[in-house]
Design a protein around this motif. Structure first.
Motif, short mmCIF file in Angstrom:
data_model
loop_
_atom_site.label_atom_id
_atom_site.label_comp_id
_atom_site.label_asym_id
_atom_site.label_seq_id
_atom_site.Cartn_x
_atom_site.Cartn_y
_atom_site.Cartn_z
N ALA A 10 2.89 7.20 3.37
CA ALA A 10 2.31 6.14 4.21
C ALA A 10 0.91 6.47 4.69
CB ALA A 10 3.22 5.89 5.41
N ARG A 28 -5.85 0.69 3.55
CA ARG A 28 -5.87 -0.11 2.32
C ARG A 28 -5.60 -1.58 2.56
NH1 ARG A 28 -3.69 4.71 0.11
NH2 ARG A 28 -1.56 4.07 0.52
N ALA A 42 -2.28 4.04 4.26
CA ALA A 42 -1.85 2.69 3.89
C ALA A 42 -2.52 1.63 4.75
CB ALA A 42 -0.32 2.57 3.99
N SER A 70 7.57 4.57 6.57
CA SER A 70 6.67 5.54 7.18
C SER A 70 7.44 6.64 7.91
CB SER A 70 5.72 4.84 8.17
OG SER A 70 4.93 3.88 7.51
N SER A 121 1.47 4.07 -3.03
CA SER A 121 1.34 5.51 -2.79
C SER A 121 2.57 6.27 -3.24
CB SER A 121 1.08 5.77 -1.30
OG SER A 121 -0.17 5.27 -0.90
N GLY A 175 0.83 -1.19 0.00
CA GLY A 175 0.00 0.00 0.00
C GLY A 175 0.87 1.24 0.00
N ILE A 176 1.93 1.22 0.79
CA ILE A 176 2.89 2.32 0.78
C ILE A 176 3.61 2.40 -0.56
CG2 ILE A 176 5.01 3.18 1.85
CD1 ILE A 176 4.10 1.90 4.48
#
Length: 433
Positions: free
Chosen positions: A280, A286, A283, A273, A72, A68-69
């Motif tokens: 982050a 998600r 995240a 993060s 992004s 997820g990070i």
């Protein structure tokens, strides 16, 4: 009525209720474990929770959080673009690239969840960007993990070969690996034809790597996005470079140091993060929490069934059958069905000893049955109740997640029936004639 039969009836009821109502399947499974444990086998709360797969929970959360990070901060798009360039934009080849990458990882020793957890976010990111069915891409990745897993140094291969040796049975590690690899390749050809692979032939990806990329037809020069090529994705900045290093660290840790992929993924996510807080944000939201609850709930109940001796009970009933060929087929079917809801690793170690009575009669070939059993128990790993299928579902875009879950469930249950029949015909029957 025996406790084992009650647990089987409860499992059937779990799926029936979840199918015809809106009750979450994972919640149902945990409630069933509580009811059966409290009223049938007198388990304590600690006993019931002992079956909760904490390691699987951490793998699912850690991997989906990390990627997820990565999504992004643009790392996934960068990796997808690199994969496109590696095959000169030929979209139809990308699923095969993901198949081979996953197979190589498991062949050299990575555990299946680690390999799928590393490759699935990248492959499904590409699928979302370029109009490939996420079911096709997910099945290729899951089958790639199974294809490589039975190498002599792979986890599946190591377990199978060691169980064979401990039971003084004849084995053929090279045949096991070759048969598994070719079987999964053949399965992927069928998957390619069923799930839209033919529509990908001749299509070339545009130069961009973002989620809105179009696709140009070979020689046509027409982009689906209105003829405007997508911009080149940005290069590696510090957060993306650290993310790539973190992913490579996952690979190295899984292959060479036997580190837990979930804990490593969480560690990398924490570092990213701290370095780039902006990328982050959101995240955690998600993470596919519904999928995590579903899979962990089912595994909790299946673990209770194992503690109750239900799996051994089924094996003993099969051992009572006087027809060795039919018994061999039933063992393969049991291995496939249970493995679709539980650990393939655990099933390999438990089911091969159950086949020993048949093998000692000499009426069923040991190498053929072991090969059929191993393949049957592993090709169902794309089931969304298994770790590989859960990771695939969790990394699918949210708007397609329910569809992918249903398709993988249908595929998993179908292959749990068809796979044993085919492997039985290919490997068991010829050895008994």
């Amino acid at each position: 009525m025996s406790d084992q039969v009650i647990s089987i009836i409860a499992l059937v009821l779990i799926f029936a209720i979840a199918t015809f109502s809106s009750v979450h399947l994972g919640v149902l499974a945990i409630v069933a474990a509580f009811i059966v444990g409290s009223t049938v086998v007198d388990e304590s709360t600690d006993d019931i929770f002992s079956g909760f797969p904490g390691d699987l929970f951490v793998v699912l959360v850690g991997v989906t959080l990390l990627f997820g990070i990565a999504k992004s901060n643009g790392t996934v798009d960068w990796l997808v673009n690199a994969a496109v360039k590696a095959v000169r934009g030929r979209i139809a080849l990308i699923p095969w690239v993901m198949f081979l990458v996953t197979a190589v990882l498991t062949a050299v020793g990575a555990v299946t969840p680690a390999a799928v957890g590393i490759v699935a976010p990248i492959g499904l990111g590409f699928a979302a960007s370029h109009g490939i069915s996420p079911v096709l891409m997910g099945l290729f990745i899951a089958n790639g993990a199974s294809a490589g897993g039975f190498s002599p140094i792979g986890v599946f291969g190591g377990i199978t070969n060691s169980v064979v040796e401990r039971n003084d049975l004849p084995g053929n590690p090279a045949l096991l690996f070759t048969a598994s690899f070719l079987f999964n390749v053949g399965l992927c050809v069928i998957i390619f034809l069923i799930f839209g692979g033919r529509q990908l032939l001749g299509r070339i990806a545009t130069t961009g790597g973002g989620a809105d990329d179009g696709v140009a037809e070979r020689g046509g020069g027409t982009e689906a996005s209105g003829g405007i090529p997508s911009p080149e994705p940005p290069g590696l900045d510090l957060p993306r470079a650290l993310t790539v290093l973190g992913i490579l660290g996952l690979v190295a840790g899984a292959l060479f140091f036997d580190l837990d992929v979930g804990l490593m993924a969480l560690t990398v996510a924490v570092v990213l993060s701290l370095v780039a807080p902006q990328s982050a944000k959101g995240a955690v939201d998600r993470c596919a929490w519904s999928t995590v609850l579903l899979v962990c709930g089912i595994v909790t109940y299946v673990s209770q069934m194992e503690r109750m001796g239900t799996i051994d009970y089924l094996g003993e009933r099969v051992a009572d059958i006087q027809a060795p060929l039919l018994g061999a087929l039933l063992i393969c079917l049991i291995g496939a069905v249970v493995s679709a809801f539980a650990s393939t690793t655990g099933m390999l170690g438990a089911l091969i000893p159950l086949a020993v009575p048949f093998l000692l009669t000499g009426q069923v070939g040991a190498v053929g049955l072991i090969t059929a059993l191993a393949i049957s128990a592993s090709v169902v790993d794309a089931s969304p109740f298994s770790t590989s299928g859960a990771l695939i579902t969790a990394n699918t875009p949210a708007d397609q997640r329910d569809l992918v879950f249903r398709r993988l469930m249908t595929w998993g249950l179908g292959i749990a029936v068809v796979g044993p029949l085919v492997t039985w015909c290919l490997f068991v029957v010829p050895g008994s004639l």
